[in-house]
Design a protein around this motif. Structure first.
Motif, PDB file in Angstrom:
ATOM      1  N   VAL A  81      82.604  34.282 -38.287  1.00 42.32           N
ATOM      2  CA  VAL A  81      83.490  33.834 -39.369  1.00 42.32           C
ATOM      3  C   VAL A  81      84.935  34.240 -39.076  1.00 42.32           C
ATOM      4  N   GLY A  85      86.259  30.908 -38.558  1.00 42.01           N
ATOM      5  CA  GLY A  85      86.355  30.492 -39.950  1.00 42.01           C
ATOM      6  C   GLY A  85      87.693  29.886 -40.339  1.00 42.01           C
ATOM      7  N   ALA A  89      87.906  25.964 -41.319  1.00 39.90           N
ATOM      8  CA  ALA A  89      88.255  25.653 -42.710  1.00 39.90           C
ATOM      9  C   ALA A  89      89.323  24.580 -42.781  1.00 39.90           C
ATOM     10  N   CYS A 101      80.138  26.565 -45.192  1.00 38.95           N
ATOM     11  CA  CYS A 101      80.378  27.779 -45.990  1.00 38.95           C
ATOM     12  C   CYS A 101      79.092  28.277 -46.629  1.00 38.95           C
ATOM     13  N   SER A 105      77.573  31.851 -45.780  1.00 37.20           N
ATOM     14  CA  SER A 105      77.352  32.803 -46.869  1.00 37.20           C
ATOM     15  C   SER A 105      75.898  33.256 -46.911  1.00 37.20           C
ATOM     16  N   VAL A 202      79.485  30.284 -53.519  1.00 39.44           N
ATOM     17  CA  VAL A 202      80.637  30.033 -52.641  1.00 39.44           C
ATOM     18  C   VAL A 202      81.030  28.563 -52.703  1.00 39.44           C
ATOM     19  N   ARG A 219      90.593  25.305 -48.954  1.00 35.00           N
ATOM     20  CA  ARG A 219      90.338  25.529 -47.529  1.00 35.00           C
ATOM     21  C   ARG A 219      90.878  26.895 -47.085  1.00 35.00           C
ATOM     22  N   ALA A 222      88.472  29.606 -48.273  1.00 36.73           N
ATOM     23  CA  ALA A 222      87.066  29.516 -47.873  1.00 36.73           C
ATOM     24  C   ALA A 222      86.554  30.715 -47.072  1.00 36.73           C
ATOM     25  N   PRO A 223      87.195  31.126 -45.980  1.00 36.17           N
ATOM     26  CA  PRO A 223      86.634  32.253 -45.210  1.00 36.17           C
ATOM     27  C   PRO A 223      86.543  33.552 -46.015  1.00 36.17           C
ATOM     28  N   VAL A 226      83.578  33.533 -48.412  1.00 34.05           N
ATOM     29  CA  VAL A 226      82.326  33.730 -47.667  1.00 34.05           C
ATOM     30  C   VAL A 226      82.151  35.188 -47.273  1.00 34.05           C
TER      31      VAL A 226
END
Length: 461
Positions: A81, A85, A89, A101, A105, A202, A219, A222-223, A226
């Motif tokens: 990630v 990631g 993303a 994602c 997760s 998530v 976006r 997102a990382p 997660v």
């Protein structure tokens, strides 16, 4: 939008991220000091009178360095990630990103749980003397169990419920009863159910961010959504399951209010159904309604309300007709809470130590992001959330308000790293405000906290 255009758009600095790195680090420093103070003061209090009922304050944990199969898997997931990631993303198509994602997760929560091994980490977590599965046999007649549920909440009467059964409306226990009825009984299936539903939160959070702010913000977040330390407590904790239900309720309302879904009416009705269920999973989670207010305010519409309210009445009506009285149960729970550890744990310590627990579960990147939220709040409120960044700030502020309300209530003294998951989740997107150039460093810090906690402590949940 072409991939290269989307990449340029999303990596372009947001207004809040153009400066302030030292202040971000200062915010993390404040969090470290808070956690250290909670640990030192907590150890002193616990040594003096044993009133905290935790072995490693402020967390409900004990010192127990250990490892398992997850010791290999969790760092591998984190490294993937961190390395890929932020770029994925930006580049992936939206639906592919959501699937990615969810997969990441799921892998993160599972691998963290497996640091404790399959048995201690997953299969046995919900089978201890305090947990829901201990009461499955008493629901052979579901109707009778619901009608007499309140008779067994207090500690005094015979056959009182285990701690977590008594501490929640019967919808929580009934979930595991129904899993048992369809052939998915036992601790393993219960643990898997909690992890699968927790990981889905998530996806719901990113859908909400896209609907209320914009895709760019979702976006960027997102990382961080997660790879959060709170995943330590999402694994095989029923509160992870509650988080999934709560987050999807908010997401469906956001889709209905923004009219970014094929059937806004169905989304509004579904949001209400899930909220009604949520109220019968946990007594503290009606506070999620504050996020509903934020959704309607940010979209400047009340159009989904009638169908939302209609949906929200379904589950309460079903439980009431079955003979369960929610309000009576809640008042009995308050009495039971003060019969046990809740009546001994000092409010003067936990009212601020709870926030130290939250700092650990949210992680350093979130603390830095919340610092930027606080800095941008006056402008966002004055402009009535005119920009995507403003709307993100308002959403995080409302989540903080809900969390503080839960804190001040005095009904969450300790264990908030687990109990407050549905609120902590909405703090994580604040990291979208952090500079792109330092994103991998912040993600590394997030993963480091989770790996350290799960390897050095036995969290018990």
């Amino acid at each position: 939008m072409k991939t290269e255009d989307r990449t340029e758009h999303i990596t372009e600095p947001m207004p809040a991220e153009r400066s302030g790195h030292r202040r971000d680090l200062a915010a993390v420093g404040v969090g470290v000091v808070l956690v250290a103070a909670a640990a030192l003061v907590g150890r002193s209090v616990e040594s003096a009178d044993h009133s905290l009922f935790v072995h490693w304050p402020p967390l409900l944990a004990s010192w127990n360095p250990h490892g398992g199969i997850g010791t290999v898997a969790a760092p591998a997931v984190a490294a993937a990630v961190i390395a890929h990631g932020p770029l994925l993303a930006v580049r992936l198509r939206w639906r592919t990103l959501l699937l990615g994602c969810y997969t990441a997760s799921l892998a993160w929560v599972f691998s963290l749980a497996l640091i404790d091994g399959w048995g201690r980490g997953i299969a046995e977590r919900l089978t201890t003397k305090h947990e829901y599965l201990r009461a499955i046999g008493r629901f052979d007649d579901i109707g009778a169990a619901l009608r007499t549920f309140n008779d067994h909440i207090l500690i005094g009467p015979p056959d009182n419920w285990p701690t977590h059964v008594a501490g929640h409306p019967p919808g929580a226990t009934l979930t595991f009863v129904l899993l048992d009825r369809i052939g998915l009984g036992g601790g393993s299936w219960a643990g898997v159910w909690c992890i699968v539903t927790a990981a889905s939160a998530v996806v719901a959070a990113l859908i909400t961010l896209r609907a209320l702010a914009d895709e760019r913000t979702a976006r960027r977040a997102a990382p961080f959504v997660v790879l959060a330390p709170v995943a330590v407590w999402a694994g095989t904790s029923a509160d992870g399951y509650f988080t999934g239900v709560a987050t999807w309720s908010v997401a469906l309302l956001a889709l209905a209010a923004s009219r970014t879904v094929r059937s806004p009416a169905a989304a509004a009705l579904g949001a209400g159904l899930l909220y009604g269920l949520l109220c019968y999973l946990s007594y503290g989670l009606p506070l999620i309604a504050l996020l509903f207010v934020a959704v309607l305010a940010l979209t400047r519409t009340a159009r989904p309300l009638p169908l939302f309210v209609l949906g929200a009445l379904v589950v309460p009506a079903a439980f009431t007709l079955a003979g369960f009285n929610w309000w009576e149960a809640y008042h009995l729970l308050v009495e039971r809470y003060y019969q046990g550890a809740g009546g001994v744990r000092p409010y003067s310590y936990w009212v601020w130590a709870n926030l130290a627990c939250t700092a650990v579960a949210a992680g350093p990147a979130t603390l830095a992001g919340v610092r930027r939220v606080a800095a941008g709040a006056p402008s966002a409120l004055r402009s009535r959330a005119a920009t995507a960044q403003d709307r993100l700030i308002v959403l995080v502020l409302v989540a903080l308000l809900a969390l503080l309300a839960a804190d001040l209530s005095g009904m969450s003294k300790a264990e908030t790293e687990r109990i407050w998951q549905p609120f902590i989740l909405w703090l994580l997107p604040a990291a979208a405000l952090l500079p792109a150039r330092g994103r991998r460093g912040w993600l590394t810090a997030q993963a480091g906290v989770a790996l350290a906690v799960n390897h050095l402590l036995w969290t018990g949940w």
